[in-house]
Design a protein around this motif. Structure first.
Motif, PDB file in Angstrom:
ATOM      1  N   SER A 294       4.968   1.513   5.278  1.00  0.00           N
ATOM      2  CA  SER A 294       4.248   1.822   4.040  1.00  0.00           C
ATOM      3  C   SER A 294       4.161   3.332   3.876  1.00  0.00           C
ATOM      4  CB  SER A 294       2.842   1.203   4.089  1.00  0.00           C
ATOM      5  OG  SER A 294       2.105   1.535   2.927  1.00  0.00           O
ATOM      6  N   GLY A 295       4.946   3.881   2.929  1.00  0.00           N
ATOM      7  CA  GLY A 295       5.000   5.322   2.731  1.00  0.00           C
ATOM      8  C   GLY A 295       4.262   5.761   1.485  1.00  0.00           C
ATOM      9  N   ALA A 296       3.371   6.745   1.629  1.00  0.00           N
ATOM     10  CA  ALA A 296       2.649   7.338   0.490  1.00  0.00           C
ATOM     11  C   ALA A 296       2.101   6.264  -0.440  1.00  0.00           C
ATOM     12  CB  ALA A 296       3.556   8.300  -0.271  1.00  0.00           C
ATOM     13  N   ALA A 297       1.401   5.318   0.132  1.00  0.00           N
ATOM     14  CA  ALA A 297       0.943   4.147  -0.626  1.00  0.00           C
ATOM     15  C   ALA A 297      -0.411   4.384  -1.290  1.00  0.00           C
ATOM     16  CB  ALA A 297       0.841   2.939   0.301  1.00  0.00           C
ATOM     17  N   VAL A 298      -0.546   3.850  -2.501  1.00  0.00           N
ATOM     18  CA  VAL A 298      -1.844   3.825  -3.176  1.00  0.00           C
ATOM     19  C   VAL A 298      -2.621   2.659  -2.578  1.00  0.00           C
ATOM     20  CG1 VAL A 298      -3.053   3.617  -5.371  1.00  0.00           C
ATOM     21  CG2 VAL A 298      -0.849   4.789  -5.279  1.00  0.00           C
ATOM     22  N   ASN A 299      -3.328   2.914  -1.499  1.00  0.00           N
ATOM     23  CA  ASN A 299      -4.060   1.861  -0.807  1.00  0.00           C
ATOM     24  C   ASN A 299      -5.460   1.649  -1.369  1.00  0.00           C
ATOM     25  OD1 ASN A 299      -2.132   1.071   1.296  1.00  0.00           O
ATOM     26  ND2 ASN A 299      -2.416   3.166   2.055  1.00  0.00           N
ATOM     27  N   ASP A 300      -5.974   2.625  -2.102  1.00  0.00           N
ATOM     28  CA  ASP A 300      -7.309   2.530  -2.687  1.00  0.00           C
ATOM     29  C   ASP A 300      -7.236   3.033  -4.122  1.00  0.00           C
ATOM     30  OD1 ASP A 300      -9.967   2.859  -3.506  1.00  0.00           O
ATOM     31  OD2 ASP A 300     -10.648   3.377  -1.487  1.00  0.00           O
ATOM     32  N   GLU A 301      -7.246   2.116  -5.084  1.00  0.00           N
ATOM     33  CA  GLU A 301      -7.091   2.484  -6.492  1.00  0.00           C
ATOM     34  C   GLU A 301      -8.246   3.346  -6.994  1.00  0.00           C
ATOM     35  OE1 GLU A 301      -4.580   1.993  -8.403  1.00  0.00           O
ATOM     36  OE2 GLU A 301      -3.461   0.251  -7.705  1.00  0.00           O
ATOM     37  N   VAL A 302      -9.446   3.142  -6.479  1.00  0.00           N
ATOM     38  CA  VAL A 302     -10.594   3.944  -6.915  1.00  0.00           C
ATOM     39  C   VAL A 302     -10.434   5.377  -6.456  1.00  0.00           C
ATOM     40  CG1 VAL A 302     -13.106   4.214  -6.806  1.00  0.00           C
ATOM     41  CG2 VAL A 302     -12.090   1.921  -6.861  1.00  0.00           C
ATOM     42  N   TYR A 303     -10.105   5.556  -5.183  1.00  0.00           N
ATOM     43  CA  TYR A 303      -9.889   6.892  -4.635  1.00  0.00           C
ATOM     44  C   TYR A 303      -8.732   7.571  -5.353  1.00  0.00           C
ATOM     45  CZ  TYR A 303      -9.372  10.580  -1.133  1.00  0.00           C
ATOM     46  OH  TYR A 303      -9.304  11.788  -0.509  1.00  0.00           O
ATOM     47  N   ASP A 304      -7.681   6.817  -5.623  1.00  0.00           N
ATOM     48  CA  ASP A 304      -6.517   7.382  -6.280  1.00  0.00           C
ATOM     49  C   ASP A 304      -6.875   7.889  -7.675  1.00  0.00           C
ATOM     50  OD1 ASP A 304      -3.447   7.516  -5.809  1.00  0.00           O
ATOM     51  OD2 ASP A 304      -3.628   6.815  -7.864  1.00  0.00           O
ATOM     52  N   TYR A 305      -7.654   7.116  -8.409  1.00  0.00           N
ATOM     53  CA  TYR A 305      -8.073   7.547  -9.745  1.00  0.00           C
ATOM     54  C   TYR A 305      -8.869   8.850  -9.674  1.00  0.00           C
ATOM     55  CZ  TYR A 305     -10.959   7.955 -13.894  1.00  0.00           C
ATOM     56  OH  TYR A 305     -11.604   8.445 -14.995  1.00  0.00           O
ATOM     57  N   ALA A 306      -9.725   8.969  -8.665  1.00  0.00           N
ATOM     58  CA  ALA A 306     -10.621  10.115  -8.583  1.00  0.00           C
ATOM     59  C   ALA A 306      -9.922  11.398  -8.157  1.00  0.00           C
ATOM     60  CB  ALA A 306     -11.762   9.803  -7.608  1.00  0.00           C
ATOM     61  N   PHE A 323     -15.191   3.622 -13.285  1.00  0.00           N
ATOM     62  CA  PHE A 323     -16.633   3.819 -13.326  1.00  0.00           C
ATOM     63  C   PHE A 323     -17.223   3.547 -14.705  1.00  0.00           C
ATOM     64  CE2 PHE A 323     -14.803   6.782 -10.167  1.00  0.00           C
ATOM     65  CZ  PHE A 323     -15.241   6.127  -9.040  1.00  0.00           C
ATOM     66  N   ALA A 324     -16.413   2.994 -15.585  1.00  0.00           N
ATOM     67  CA  ALA A 324     -16.871   2.630 -16.926  1.00  0.00           C
ATOM     68  C   ALA A 324     -17.024   1.117 -17.010  1.00  0.00           C
ATOM     69  CB  ALA A 324     -15.884   3.111 -17.986  1.00  0.00           C
ATOM     70  N   GLY A 325     -18.120   0.672 -17.562  1.00  0.00           N
ATOM     71  CA  GLY A 325     -18.346  -0.748 -17.744  1.00  0.00           C
ATOM     72  C   GLY A 325     -18.292  -1.499 -16.422  1.00  0.00           C
ATOM     73  N   SER A 326     -17.572  -2.599 -16.402  1.00  0.00           N
ATOM     74  CA  SER A 326     -17.469  -3.436 -15.203  1.00  0.00           C
ATOM     75  C   SER A 326     -16.084  -3.364 -14.581  1.00  0.00           C
ATOM     76  CB  SER A 326     -17.800  -4.895 -15.556  1.00  0.00           C
ATOM     77  OG  SER A 326     -16.922  -5.369 -16.570  1.00  0.00           O
ATOM     78  N   ASN A 327     -15.409  -2.224 -14.737  1.00  0.00           N
ATOM     79  CA  ASN A 327     -14.022  -2.100 -14.279  1.00  0.00           C
ATOM     80  C   ASN A 327     -13.872  -1.902 -12.780  1.00  0.00           C
ATOM     81  OD1 ASN A 327     -13.084  -2.306 -16.911  1.00  0.00           O
ATOM     82  ND2 ASN A 327     -13.149  -0.091 -17.248  1.00  0.00           N
ATOM     83  N   LEU A 328     -14.947  -1.517 -12.105  1.00  0.00           N
ATOM     84  CA  LEU A 328     -14.828  -1.176 -10.691  1.00  0.00           C
ATOM     85  C   LEU A 328     -14.278  -2.344  -9.873  1.00  0.00           C
ATOM     86  CD1 LEU A 328     -15.279   1.040  -8.584  1.00  0.00           C
ATOM     87  CD2 LEU A 328     -17.600   0.152  -8.260  1.00  0.00           C
ATOM     88  N   GLU A 329     -14.705  -3.539 -10.186  1.00  0.00           N
ATOM     89  CA  GLU A 329     -14.258  -4.698  -9.431  1.00  0.00           C
ATOM     90  C   GLU A 329     -12.758  -4.917  -9.581  1.00  0.00           C
ATOM     91  OE1 GLU A 329     -14.308  -7.864  -6.846  1.00  0.00           O
ATOM     92  OE2 GLU A 329     -15.815  -6.301  -7.219  1.00  0.00           O
ATOM     93  N   ALA A 330     -12.233  -4.659 -10.789  1.00  0.00           N
ATOM     94  CA  ALA A 330     -10.790  -4.822 -11.006  1.00  0.00           C
ATOM     95  C   ALA A 330     -10.002  -3.839 -10.153  1.00  0.00           C
ATOM     96  CB  ALA A 330     -10.459  -4.628 -12.484  1.00  0.00           C
ATOM     97  N   TYR A 331     -10.491  -2.612 -10.013  1.00  0.00           N
ATOM     98  CA  TYR A 331      -9.820  -1.615  -9.178  1.00  0.00           C
ATOM     99  C   TYR A 331      -9.847  -2.038  -7.706  1.00  0.00           C
ATOM    100  CZ  TYR A 331      -9.118   1.991 -12.750  1.00  0.00           C
ATOM    101  OH  TYR A 331      -8.678   2.704 -13.839  1.00  0.00           O
ATOM    102  N   ARG A 332     -10.985  -2.567  -7.277  1.00  0.00           N
ATOM    103  CA  ARG A 332     -11.080  -2.994  -5.888  1.00  0.00           C
ATOM    104  C   ARG A 332     -10.180  -4.191  -5.602  1.00  0.00           C
ATOM    105  NH1 ARG A 332     -17.660  -2.239  -5.581  1.00  0.00           N
ATOM    106  NH2 ARG A 332     -17.628  -0.066  -4.845  1.00  0.00           N
ATOM    107  N   LYS A 333     -10.059  -5.088  -6.572  1.00  0.00           N
ATOM    108  CA  LYS A 333      -9.199  -6.254  -6.394  1.00  0.00           C
ATOM    109  C   LYS A 333      -7.733  -5.859  -6.320  1.00  0.00           C
ATOM    110  CE  LYS A 333      -9.782 -10.021  -8.682  1.00  0.00           C
ATOM    111  NZ  LYS A 333      -9.973 -10.992  -9.788  1.00  0.00           N
ATOM    112  N   ALA A 334      -7.377  -4.730  -6.909  1.00  0.00           N
ATOM    113  CA  ALA A 334      -5.983  -4.268  -6.905  1.00  0.00           C
ATOM    114  C   ALA A 334      -5.683  -3.319  -5.756  1.00  0.00           C
ATOM    115  CB  ALA A 334      -5.664  -3.583  -8.230  1.00  0.00           C
ATOM    116  N   SER A 335      -6.639  -3.108  -4.839  1.00  0.00           N
ATOM    117  CA  SER A 335      -6.471  -2.155  -3.739  1.00  0.00           C
ATOM    118  C   SER A 335      -6.149  -2.882  -2.445  1.00  0.00           C
ATOM    119  CB  SER A 335      -7.753  -1.338  -3.546  1.00  0.00           C
ATOM    120  OG  SER A 335      -8.068  -0.588  -4.696  1.00  0.00           O
ATOM    121  N   PRO A 336      -5.024  -2.582  -1.816  1.00  0.00           N
ATOM    122  CA  PRO A 336      -4.715  -3.210  -0.522  1.00  0.00           C
ATOM    123  C   PRO A 336      -5.810  -3.004   0.517  1.00  0.00           C
ATOM    124  CG  PRO A 336      -2.763  -2.138  -1.393  1.00  0.00           C
ATOM    125  CD  PRO A 336      -3.901  -1.751  -2.295  1.00  0.00           C
ATOM    126  N   LEU A 337      -6.490  -1.856   0.466  1.00  0.00           N
ATOM    127  CA  LEU A 337      -7.538  -1.579   1.451  1.00  0.00           C
ATOM    128  C   LEU A 337      -8.624  -2.644   1.429  1.00  0.00           C
ATOM    129  CD1 LEU A 337      -8.401   0.486   3.606  1.00  0.00           C
ATOM    130  CD2 LEU A 337      -9.706   1.662   1.827  1.00  0.00           C
TER     131      LEU A 337
END
Length: 411
Positions: A294-306, A323-337
């Motif tokens: 796994s090279g240079a992977a976006v493992n955490d979508e929240v961290y990557d956005y920030a 961090f807008a509305g209820s989107n945080l859960e969607a980012y976490r669901k898309a994060s391999p971490l």
């Protein structure tokens, strides 16, 4: 990117008066960043108008024809990189390049008489310069600088096709081991492209051929979000950054297994950037892998956005900011971490220390998550300010670590 037509020649004075105030611009179709890049004409105010709405391809590179009759456009088309002449009247025509893939920037490569020079790449031959006398002629090879590589015993390259449950007719590139013997069982390596708005093509691939030289089948799958099958396919990754592409890739693996004899106990998955993200995702969801890189992977979508330099692309490919509305859960669901506890696959993690596209701490976090749970894992990084090392010494080092890790688990 905006390019003006050439207007310096009196030969085109009439056209110059009509069109020299006009420029061509690559712009996301309809302003949606999840769409393909289309060619727009503008007089300097606003976006302008799309040249050819029916041209359903991602314009990765383009240049004006000297008579301002249209633009020469390159882009991915299935598993090829091809050229089209797109007219200002909305018509477009694919140039006959034979088995060539057209790469590179050709802004200054069209003569006043319409002749075209470009870098062409074949499956078994790195780039050479080719010449097309006119848009309707066949390419003529001008250089043979890489003939020594082309003369080597290389792995055969083919295209694999499959259809997904969603109805996409997808494709990928399969490279056979050097000295392949039909009927013999071989280990399989997945080499997943980044982007995701890119594509795996039949153009010469150095890492793929190095892997084939080790006796491995190498599968480079395209997946939704790739730019080789039209706008709908590219856009299909919106709000579905990992699960959908993961389904596509797994369907591709099944297609390879139908096409040739694969050792099911020796299948490794690997990739860099978005390919790294998909590698991390697939090892959290499936467990048939013998190993992973796994090279240079976006493992955490929240961290990557920030913190990533392209954080806006995360927001645009999802329903909004995390961090807008209820989107945080969607980012976490898309994060391999989020699912790291599910990983059992021995994993090599690679990164660059000063990567601003995918910050290295995302790789650190995934490394610790696996190590703390006793999963075999190693982590290497290179002290460079880039998303992938650019010098030949470090590139060779990356490839060596990559292939040595796979060889360790194949033998």
């Amino acid at each position: 990117m905006r390019i003006k037509p050439r207007c310096e020649s009196d030969e085109y004075a009439t056209i110059r008066l009509a069109s020299c105030a006009t420029s061509a611009t690559v712009y996301a179709r309809d302003g949606d960043p999840n769409n393909v890049a289309a060619i727009y004409l503008s007089n300097g105010s606003g976006t302008g108008s799309e040249v050819a709405r029916g041209f359903d391809h991602n314009a990765s590179n383009y240049a004006w024809f000297p008579d301002s009759s249209g633009v020469l456009v390159s882009g991915d088309d299935a598993t090829r990189v091809v050229l089209w002449k797109v007219g200002l009247d909305g018509t477009f025509r694919k140039l006959d390049l034979g088995d060539l893939n057209a790469i590179g920037d050709f802004d200054q490569s069209i003569a006043k008489n319409g002749a075209i020079a470009f870098v062409g790449v074949k499956a078994h031959e790195p780039g050479e310069i080719y010449y097309i006398p006119s848009a309707g002629a066949h390419p003529q090879q001008l250089t043979y600088d890489n003939s020594g590589i082309a003369a080597l015993n290389l792995g055969r390259v083919t295209t694999v096709d499959w259809t997904t449950p969603r109805g996409f007719h997808e494709d990928g590139v399969l490279t056979y081991p050097v000295d392949y013997v039909a009927g013999k069982t071989y280990p399989l390596v997945l080499l997943i492209h980044g982007g995701p708005t890119e594509a795996s093509t039949t153009a010469f691939d150095q890492l793929g051929q190095l892997m084939a030289a080790r006796g491995w089948l190498v599968f480079q799958p395209n997946y939704r979000g790739s730019d080789n099958l039209g706008n709908a396919y590219t856009h299909a990754i919106y709000d579905d950054p990992v699960a959908g592409p993961g389904t596509d890739i797994m369907a591709g693996v099944a297609a390879v297994e139908r096409a040739t004899a694969v050792d099911p106990a020796r299948i490794c998955v690997s990739g860099w950037s978005y390919g790294g993200l998909m590698t991390s995702w697939l090892i959290t969801q499936h467990h048939q892998w013998r190993c992973a890189v796994s090279g240079a992977a976006v493992n955490d979508e929240v961290y990557d956005y920030a913190l990533a330099d392209d954080g806006a692309s995360d927001r645009e490919s999802m329903p909004g900011a995390p961090f807008a509305g209820s989107n945080l859960e969607a980012y976490r669901k898309a994060s391999p971490l989020t699912y790291a506890a599910h990983v059992t696959t021995p994993t090599l993690i690679l990164s660059d220390t000063y990567d601003v596209r995918v910050p290295a701490p995302e790789s650190y976090a995934f490394y610790h998550a696996l190590r703390d749970r006793g999963v075999p894992v190693e982590f290497y990084q290179w002290p460079v300010h880039s998303h992938f090392p650019g010098d030949p010494i470090r590139i060779a080092d990356v490839y060596a670590h990559w292939m040595d890790w796979i060889a360790k688990y194949f033998h």
